[in-house]
Enzyme design. Structure first.
Site, PDB file in Angstrom:
ATOM      1  N   ARG A 150     -36.335 -34.457 -41.667  1.00  0.00           N
ATOM      2  CA  ARG A 150     -35.874 -34.763 -43.025  1.00  0.00           C
ATOM      3  C   ARG A 150     -37.012 -35.321 -43.892  1.00  0.00           C
ATOM      4  NH1 ARG A 150     -32.755 -31.900 -44.918  1.00  0.00           N
ATOM      5  NH2 ARG A 150     -32.514 -33.333 -46.666  1.00  0.00           N
ATOM      6  N   ILE A 151     -37.688 -36.354 -43.417  1.00  0.00           N
ATOM      7  CA  ILE A 151     -38.729 -36.968 -44.241  1.00  0.00           C
ATOM      8  C   ILE A 151     -39.933 -36.046 -44.375  1.00  0.00           C
ATOM      9  CG2 ILE A 151     -40.309 -38.933 -44.487  1.00  0.00           C
ATOM     10  CD1 ILE A 151     -37.337 -39.530 -45.132  1.00  0.00           C
ATOM     11  N   ARG A 180     -47.408 -30.976 -29.054  1.00  0.00           N
ATOM     12  CA  ARG A 180     -46.593 -32.141 -28.695  1.00  0.00           C
ATOM     13  C   ARG A 180     -47.401 -33.440 -28.758  1.00  0.00           C
ATOM     14  NH1 ARG A 180     -41.700 -31.704 -25.783  1.00  0.00           N
ATOM     15  NH2 ARG A 180     -40.934 -29.568 -25.645  1.00  0.00           N
ATOM     16  N   SER A 220     -39.817 -49.105 -44.652  1.00  0.00           N
ATOM     17  CA  SER A 220     -38.605 -48.281 -44.580  1.00  0.00           C
ATOM     18  C   SER A 220     -38.073 -47.996 -45.972  1.00  0.00           C
ATOM     19  CB  SER A 220     -37.519 -49.000 -43.768  1.00  0.00           C
ATOM     20  OG  SER A 220     -36.971 -50.069 -44.528  1.00  0.00           O
ATOM     21  N   CYS A 221     -37.143 -47.051 -46.051  1.00  0.00           N
ATOM     22  CA  CYS A 221     -36.542 -46.716 -47.346  1.00  0.00           C
ATOM     23  C   CYS A 221     -35.813 -47.922 -47.927  1.00  0.00           C
ATOM     24  CB  CYS A 221     -35.589 -45.527 -47.202  1.00  0.00           C
ATOM     25  SG  CYS A 221     -34.327 -45.723 -45.922  1.00  0.00           S
ATOM     26  N   THR A 281     -27.635 -40.866 -40.907  1.00  0.00           N
ATOM     27  CA  THR A 281     -28.916 -40.179 -40.721  1.00  0.00           C
ATOM     28  C   THR A 281     -28.880 -39.334 -39.449  1.00  0.00           C
ATOM     29  OG1 THR A 281     -29.893 -42.007 -39.464  1.00  0.00           O
ATOM     30  CG2 THR A 281     -30.173 -42.060 -41.862  1.00  0.00           C
ATOM     31  N   ARG A 286     -23.442 -48.235 -41.926  1.00  0.00           N
ATOM     32  CA  ARG A 286     -23.586 -46.790 -42.087  1.00  0.00           C
ATOM     33  C   ARG A 286     -22.251 -46.229 -42.584  1.00  0.00           C
ATOM     34  NH1 ARG A 286     -28.282 -44.400 -39.854  1.00  0.00           N
ATOM     35  NH2 ARG A 286     -29.856 -46.044 -39.864  1.00  0.00           N
ATOM     36  N   ASN A 319     -32.419 -42.429 -50.125  1.00  0.00           N
ATOM     37  CA  ASN A 319     -33.173 -42.873 -48.950  1.00  0.00           C
ATOM     38  C   ASN A 319     -34.104 -41.801 -48.391  1.00  0.00           C
ATOM     39  OD1 ASN A 319     -30.040 -42.613 -48.373  1.00  0.00           O
ATOM     40  ND2 ASN A 319     -31.071 -41.653 -46.625  1.00  0.00           N
TER      41      ASN A 319
END
Length: 336
Positions: free
Chosen positions: A12-13, A79, A149-150, A180, A232, A314
């Site tokens: 996502r980010i 990896r 963090s967001c 999330t 959440r 976020n």
């Protein structure tokens, strides 16, 4: 010169940082790495996004690379961060967005492949943390840094503004946070966090967060004065900070609003926003601000005790700050 950027972790980010990079043109992403995604799937995941909508530019795969709006982006599938050949693509500033390599030691593996600087897109136990608009001026050249963090990015500009103006005695934060990728679609095993294993779209889930305590790291005078937790909630994106604070000085809620409005139009413009509109969470979707103060949502109990509320995307707002931090440190590194 525009900083050349590599992104490790195309989740996502990682994907939203790339969108922000393309939207602003402030940095050039020249390489991506994700061992769990092959190039055609990366193309698909970037092109179609359930939250932020379809990518409006042109994207295709050429060999093992992505070509976005005519520019080639090398695509690796290593990896081990130590094996990513960042030097081959010219990537100097690496966004570490896997959520795995969040310590200085682990993130330093990127240097073996030619990286110059690593920006961790998560809180870090030992890397210096920076929140744009709050403490970036303390950057001293460390090669591994964190964008925090967001939630810290939402709370810290607000807390700084209020503390500078009225002096915070103590504060409690609740982050009303969208679910999330770490959560479950149906009830499943989560041995370290039993509640966190419950179905994300069906429940309000109390959870811990280090975001409020982290404010004490980026604003040292608030160390030990601010803490918090999160809940959440069943929404896919956009969250809300609820910050209840006691001041040393007598203050009215109108004065609180005025101070935040002044900051949003001055030193924190583009980072902290101010609104008196009757907005809801979807109105902040894909908003690039770290924090949008909701003037109508707050309340004062007396002259020292006030609750303020501030929205944040976020994903998108946080990712924009990752780009901003890279631009800032690259200029500092160049002696500007």
């Amino acid at each position: 010169m525009v900083p050349k950027v590599g992104i490790n972790g195309f989740g996502r980010i990682g994907r939203v940082v790339l969108r922000n990079a393309l939207e602003t043109g402030a940095v050039e992403v020249v390489a991506l790495n994700d061992p769990f995604i092959e190039p055609h799937y990366a193309e698909y995941m970037f092109k179609y996004d359930s939250t932020h909508g379809r990518f409006k530019g042109d994207i295709k795969v050429d060999g093992k690379d992505l070509v976005i709006d005519g520019k080639r982006i090398k695509f690796y599938q290593e990896r081990d961060p130590a094996n990513i050949p960042w030097k081959d693509s010219g990537a100097e500033y690496i966004v570490e967005s896997t959520g795995v390599f969040t310590t200085t030691e682990k993130a330093s593996a990127h240097f073996k492949g030619g990286a110059k600087k690593v920006i961790i897109s998560a809180p870090s136990a030992d890397a210096p943390m920076y929140v744009m608009g709050v403490n970036e001026d303390t950057y001293a050249g460390a090669n591994v840094i964190s964008n925090a963090s967001c939630t810290t990015n939402c709370l810290a500009p607000l807390a700084k503004t209020l503390n500078d103006k009225f002096t915070i005695v103590e504060g409690l934060m609740t982050a009303i946070h969208a679910y999330t990728a770490s959560q479950k679609t149906v009830d499943g095993p989560s041995s370290k966090d039993w509640r966190g294993g419950r179905a994300a779209a069906q429940n309000l889930i109390p959870s811990s967060t280090g975001a409020a305590k982290a404010v004490g790291k980026v604003i040292p005078e608030l160390a030990g004065k601010v803490t918090g937790m999160s809940v959440r909630v069943p929404t896919v994106n956009v969250s809300l900070v609820d910050f209840t604070v006691r001041f040393a000085k007598d203050v009215t809620y109108d004065e609180v609003k005025a101070a935040i409005k002044e900051a949003s139009e001055g030193p924190l413009k583009g980072i902290l926003a101010y609104t008196e509109d009757d907005i809801v969470s979807t109105d902040i979707l894909t908003d690039p601000h770290s924090s949008t103060f909701d003037a109508k949502a707050g309340i004062a109990l007396n002259k020292n005790f006030v609750k303020v509320m501030s929205w944040y995307d976020n994903e998108y707002g946080y990712s924009r700050r990752v780009v901003d931090l890279i631009v800032y440190v690259s200029k500092k590194d160049a002696g500007q």
